[in-house]
Design a protein around this motif. Structure first.
Motif, PDB file in Angstrom:
ATOM      1  N   ARG A   1     -18.221-103.224  15.140  1.00  0.00           N
ATOM      2  CA  ARG A   1     -19.387-102.548  15.197  1.00  0.00           C
ATOM      3  C   ARG A   1     -19.041-100.958  15.608  1.00  0.00           C
ATOM      4  NH1 ARG A   1     -24.400-104.226  15.548  1.00  0.00           N
ATOM      5  NH2 ARG A   1     -24.814-102.820  16.851  1.00  0.00           N
TER       6      ARG A   1
ATOM      7  N   GLU B   1     -22.769-100.127   6.927  1.00  0.00           N
ATOM      8  CA  GLU B   1     -23.942-100.348   7.280  1.00  0.00           C
ATOM      9  C   GLU B   1     -24.546-101.704   7.534  1.00  0.00           C
ATOM     10  OE1 GLU B   1     -23.455 -96.107   5.208  1.00  0.00           O
ATOM     11  OE2 GLU B   1     -22.914 -98.409   4.766  1.00  0.00           O
ATOM     12  N   GLU B   2     -23.771-102.451   6.552  1.00  0.00           N
ATOM     13  CA  GLU B   2     -24.039-104.090   6.792  1.00  0.00           C
ATOM     14  C   GLU B   2     -23.576-104.412   7.912  1.00  0.00           C
ATOM     15  OE1 GLU B   2     -24.905-105.527   2.198  1.00  0.00           O
ATOM     16  OE2 GLU B   2     -22.801-104.959   2.689  1.00  0.00           O
ATOM     17  N   LEU B   3     -22.167-104.282   8.148  1.00  0.00           N
ATOM     18  CA  LEU B   3     -21.454-104.825   9.458  1.00  0.00           C
ATOM     19  C   LEU B   3     -22.548-104.347  10.631  1.00  0.00           C
ATOM     20  CD1 LEU B   3     -17.936-103.925   8.813  1.00  0.00           C
ATOM     21  CD2 LEU B   3     -18.931-106.045   8.738  1.00  0.00           C
TER      22      LEU B   3
ATOM     23  N   HIS C   1     -20.456-114.324   5.033  1.00  0.00           N
ATOM     24  CA  HIS C   1     -21.780-114.217   5.569  1.00  0.00           C
ATOM     25  C   HIS C   1     -22.734-113.203   4.784  1.00  0.00           C
ATOM     26  CE1 HIS C   1     -24.675-113.407   8.979  1.00  0.00           C
ATOM     27  NE2 HIS C   1     -24.802-112.488   8.520  1.00  0.00           N
ATOM     28  N   PHE C   2     -22.327-112.281   4.304  1.00  0.00           N
ATOM     29  CA  PHE C   2     -23.133-111.277   3.484  1.00  0.00           C
ATOM     30  C   PHE C   2     -23.350-111.984   1.918  1.00  0.00           C
ATOM     31  CE2 PHE C   2     -21.681-108.918   6.923  1.00  0.00           C
ATOM     32  CZ  PHE C   2     -22.689-108.293   7.463  1.00  0.00           C
TER      33      PHE C   2
ATOM     34  N   HIS D   1     -22.027-111.482  -0.821  1.00  0.00           N
ATOM     35  CA  HIS D   1     -21.806-110.406  -2.009  1.00  0.00           C
ATOM     36  C   HIS D   1     -20.710-110.671  -2.827  1.00  0.00           C
ATOM     37  CE1 HIS D   1     -24.819-108.012  -0.165  1.00  0.00           C
ATOM     38  NE2 HIS D   1     -24.016-107.441   0.774  1.00  0.00           N
TER      39      HIS D   1
ATOM     40  N   THR E   1     -25.506-104.522  10.968  1.00  0.00           N
ATOM     41  CA  THR E   1     -26.695-105.472  11.211  1.00  0.00           C
ATOM     42  C   THR E   1     -26.011-106.690  11.821  1.00  0.00           C
ATOM     43  OG1 THR E   1     -26.380-106.535   9.035  1.00  0.00           O
ATOM     44  CG2 THR E   1     -27.596-104.544   9.170  1.00  0.00           C
TER      45      THR E   1
ATOM     46  N   PRO F   1     -18.475-106.205   2.598  1.00  0.00           N
ATOM     47  CA  PRO F   1     -19.686-105.559   2.990  1.00  0.00           C
ATOM     48  C   PRO F   1     -19.383-104.262   3.497  1.00  0.00           C
ATOM     49  CG  PRO F   1     -18.981-107.108   4.481  1.00  0.00           C
ATOM     50  CD  PRO F   1     -18.062-107.231   3.820  1.00  0.00           C
ATOM     51  N   SER F   2     -20.775-103.568   3.310  1.00  0.00           N
ATOM     52  CA  SER F   2     -20.743-101.868   3.750  1.00  0.00           C
ATOM     53  C   SER F   2     -20.627-101.917   5.328  1.00  0.00           C
ATOM     54  CB  SER F   2     -21.801-101.262   3.031  1.00  0.00           C
ATOM     55  OG  SER F   2     -22.848-101.717   3.791  1.00  0.00           O
TER      56      SER F   2
END
Length: 291
Positions: free
Chosen positions: A188, A164-166, A145-146, A148, A168, A161-162
């Protein structure tokens, strides 16, 4: 560069294990493992292969945005648990009827650790009470999804993902990936805990005692005893951490003890209490009895 293990290491056994895991964060082709990582925003892609030297692994950096070689070496050492004195465990296993045959057959097999706290917490939640094939599929959807990655020779090598990204990601978006509402909320919640520091790897490593670390983790919504022990085994490396109640262990004990039914918790706890400081490796090898 060549990294030597503390005791036996059989790269081919490690490779065969990794090749069937379907983890989207590394690739296995032609006896070589490729993995991308990011260190302080700088990406690197490295390749592992069999070394000509005994009990060692060869590491080649294929793509690098300025990461020092010693950082990659430390990562691989952690990932393959190269610092652990495996001979000490083998001495113990040699006197244990349940472990003797499997440790001889898989001599040189080491723990494949989760170096990234985000990775292990996500896995410990996603993997609750579902089969591994589906768990790996859910993890792949989350990671992709991210989007990267490191691109090299026409292939993409995914990055986690980081935290912080999770955060979102909404619960609704994770539900569309087939992650349950409860697990989405737990993911989350853990992401926030990493950001706040209470679930950071550094903080968890500061606990001197297993019981205190486990108690801290299980206070977090979404982390039960099984998930806590996955984290403490595979990332923080408390060597006697065991996921008591694990279905795989129950199935393995049914085989080793020639039981008609799967053992109950009391039966399992009696066996595992004898493992002591070798609990983690005894667990890893017991799982391998199942294939």
């Amino acid at each position: 560069m060549i990294l030597r293990a503390n005791g036996p290491l059989d790269y081919r056994i490690m490779y065969d294990f990794m090749a069937v895991q379907d983890d989207c964060l590394y690739t296995t082709v032609d006896q070589k493992v490729r993995k991308a990582e990011s260190f302080d925003g700088r990406r690197v892609l490295f390749e592992l292969s069999e070394s000509a030297e005994p009990d060692s692994v060869n590491v080649e950096i294929l793509y690098n945005e300025g990461v020092e070689e010693k950082v990659v070496a430390a990562y691989v050492t952690d990932w393959f648990d190269l610092d652990y004195d495996l001979n000490r465990f083998y001495k113990f296993a040699g006197g244990n009827a349940r472990l003797r045959e499997v440790t001889q057959r898989l001599h040189g097999f080491r723990m494949l650790a989760y170096v990234d706290i985000v990775d292990v917490l996500v896995w410990s939640i996603i993997g609750q009470q579902i089969n591994m094939k589906f768990a790996f599929a859910l993890k792949r959807r989350l990671v992709e999804h991210f989007n990267h990655s490191v691109e090299y020779e026409g292939e993409q090598y995914r990055l986690m993902p980081s935290a912080e990204e999770l955060l979102t990601l909404s619960v609704k978006e994770m539900r569309e990936m087939q992650i349950s509402t409860r697990k989405a909320e737990y993911i989350r919640n853990c992401a926030q805990g990493i950001i706040d520091g209470e679930l950071s790897k550094e903080y968890l490593q500061s606990f001197e005692h297993y019981d205190a670390a486990k108690a801290h983790l299980t206070k977090v919504k979404g982390i039960g005893p099984w998930s806590a022990n996955v984290v403490l085994m595979r990332t923080i490396k408390f060597r006697h951490a065991i996921p008591v109640g694990d279905a795989g262990l129950r199935n393995a004990f049914k085989i080793t003890d020639q039981l008609d039914d799967k053992p109950d918790r009391a039966y399992m706890e009696k066996i595992m209490s004898e493992w002591g400081a070798f609990g983690t490796y005894a667990t890893l090898y017991t799982w391998r009895i199942l294939g």
